[in-house]
Design an enzyme around this catalytic site. Structure first.
Site, PDB file in Angstrom:
ATOM      1  N   ASN A   6     -10.321  -2.029  -1.592  1.00 17.46           N
ATOM      2  CA  ASN A   6      -8.785  -1.699  -1.226  1.00 17.46           C
ATOM      3  C   ASN A   6      -8.068  -2.625  -2.449  1.00 17.46           C
ATOM      4  OD1 ASN A   6      -6.344  -1.835  -0.421  1.00 17.46           O
ATOM      5  ND2 ASN A   6      -6.841  -2.080   1.867  1.00 17.46           N
TER       6      ASN A   6
ATOM      7  N   HIS B 119      -3.925   6.294   0.977  1.00 14.21           N
ATOM      8  CA  HIS B 119      -4.365   5.021   0.387  1.00 14.21           C
ATOM      9  C   HIS B 119      -5.658   4.633   0.992  1.00 14.21           C
ATOM     10  CE1 HIS B 119      -4.534   0.781   0.387  1.00 14.21           C
ATOM     11  NE2 HIS B 119      -4.308   0.603   1.601  1.00 14.21           N
TER      12      HIS B 119
ATOM     13  N   CYS C 120       0.933  -1.174  -0.176  1.00 11.52           N
ATOM     14  CA  CYS C 120      -0.207   0.056  -0.004  1.00 11.52           C
ATOM     15  C   CYS C 120       0.753   1.255   0.161  1.00 11.52           C
ATOM     16  CB  CYS C 120      -1.130  -0.068   1.281  1.00 11.52           C
ATOM     17  SG  CYS C 120      -2.058  -1.699   1.312  1.00 11.52           S
TER      18      CYS C 120
END
Length: 335
Positions: free
Chosen positions: A290, A260, A113
């Site tokens: 995500n 993120h 990430c």
């Protein structure tokens, strides 16, 4: 001489999995509450024969279809935790698959990430040191291949995607100062334990439970959600202030903060701690979820479509490692 982001494109797989789809598999879980709290309604999942390289190839083609000359690319940076093979590097395969020059540099780097912001900094360094002029930064992840079918939490959160970003030499210095952080003591908070050098893939691996009846094995992705939240909420607010100070800019002068896109609950927690207004803090993971290293470039691409004046934007990635990085960029037009 500086550098800038010239264009971004992204690619999702065709297969879309909604919360209604997951509800049929996990009938005792409240996905309506999940959607409201976490902010995810759907995610995209690769087919069994589809890989991150396939998605990266398609994202790159979208760049070239916009008029980017593929013969101008002189470096590939390929961020992934979903490589085609242990070796060779996937970046080398992509060079051949795209028909790029053989006189270019190409390598993979294994970050999740925080990977996109690391990649921007690497691209900036290559250009400013005159080792390259046009860098193709790829992010590509297929976490769905790493998640156990009974792991309701991770199947709900993570989706697959790839992005392609063109970083170019420019008289404008639009990629500013970046900062980094690492805490390897938390390596096991997000981990696939088996399958690499330390522990072999185990065909007889035991099924374990964590959280509220979530299941996983050591062959699959494990995430300690509470510990990841504690790490993020403890580190990222002060890190954001560090980036502002490093770039000698005030919080109020930032047009947009793009972190993120982990989940809406975590992002709103940090927004409130930093005292940033909603309109200056980007959250949009309803469709896609995500996607690990892909979330920032996807969000940046989406946000930039409404830009008509130069804007200063803070980008921050954080997660598996434990790792975090971020910096300041300026965007003058839609990407």
């Amino acid at each position: 001489m500086g550098c800038k982001i010239a264009a971004i494109e992204y690619c999702f797989p065709e297969k879309r999995v909604t919360n209604e789809d997951l509800q049929r598999e996990f009938p005792h879980y409240d996905f309506m509450n999940f959607e409201k709290k976490v902010g995810i309604y759907s995610r995209y999942i690769v087919q069994d024969t589809e890989t991150g390289l396939d998605l990266a190839y398609n994202a790159s083609l979208k760049l070239f279809e916009k008029g980017v000359d593929k013969n101008s690319i002189d470096y590939i940076l390929y961020c992934t935790q979903s490589p085609e093979y242990f070796l060779p590097t996937t970046a080398c395969i992509l060079q051949d698959k795209l028909g790029l020059s053989k006189g270019i540099g190409a390598f993979d780097f294994n970050l999740g990430c925080s990977g996109y912001t690391y990649g921007l900094s690497l691209g900036k360094a290559l250009i400013e040191s005159k080792q390259a002029k046009n860098v193709l930064l790829i992010t590509a992840e297929t976490y769905s291949k790493l998640i156990y079918k009974g792991d309701r939490t991770n199947r709900s959160i993570f989706g697959d995607a790839a992005t392609a970003t063109l970083i170019v030499e420019s008289e404008e210095n639009n990629i500013k100062e970046f900062a980094f952080g690492t805490d390897g003591s938390g390596y096991d908070k997000l981990i696939v334990k088996n399958g690499a050098s330390k522990y072999k893939y185990d065909n007889n691996c035991l099924v374990k439970e964590y959280g509220t009846k979530n299941k996983y094995t050591d062959n699959h992705l494990y995430m300690n959600g509470p510990e990841v939240f504690n790490f993020t909420s403890g580190v990222i607010p002060s890190f954001t202030k560090e980036i502002l100070a490093k770039n000698s800019i005030d919080k109020e002068d930032i047009s947009q903060y793009i972190f993120h896109q982990a989940n809406a609950f975590m992002l709103n927690f940090m927004r409130k701690r930093l005292k940033i207004e909603k309109e200056n803090f980007y959250i949009n993971l309803k469709d896609g979820g995500n996607t690990v290293s892909n979330t920032i470039p996807i969000a940046l691409k989406q946000y930039s479509q409404n830009i008509n004046i130069p804007e200063d934007i803070i980008l921050i990635g954080f997660g598996v490692g434990l790792s975090w990085s971020g910096g300041l960029i300026k965007i003058n037009n839609p990407l």
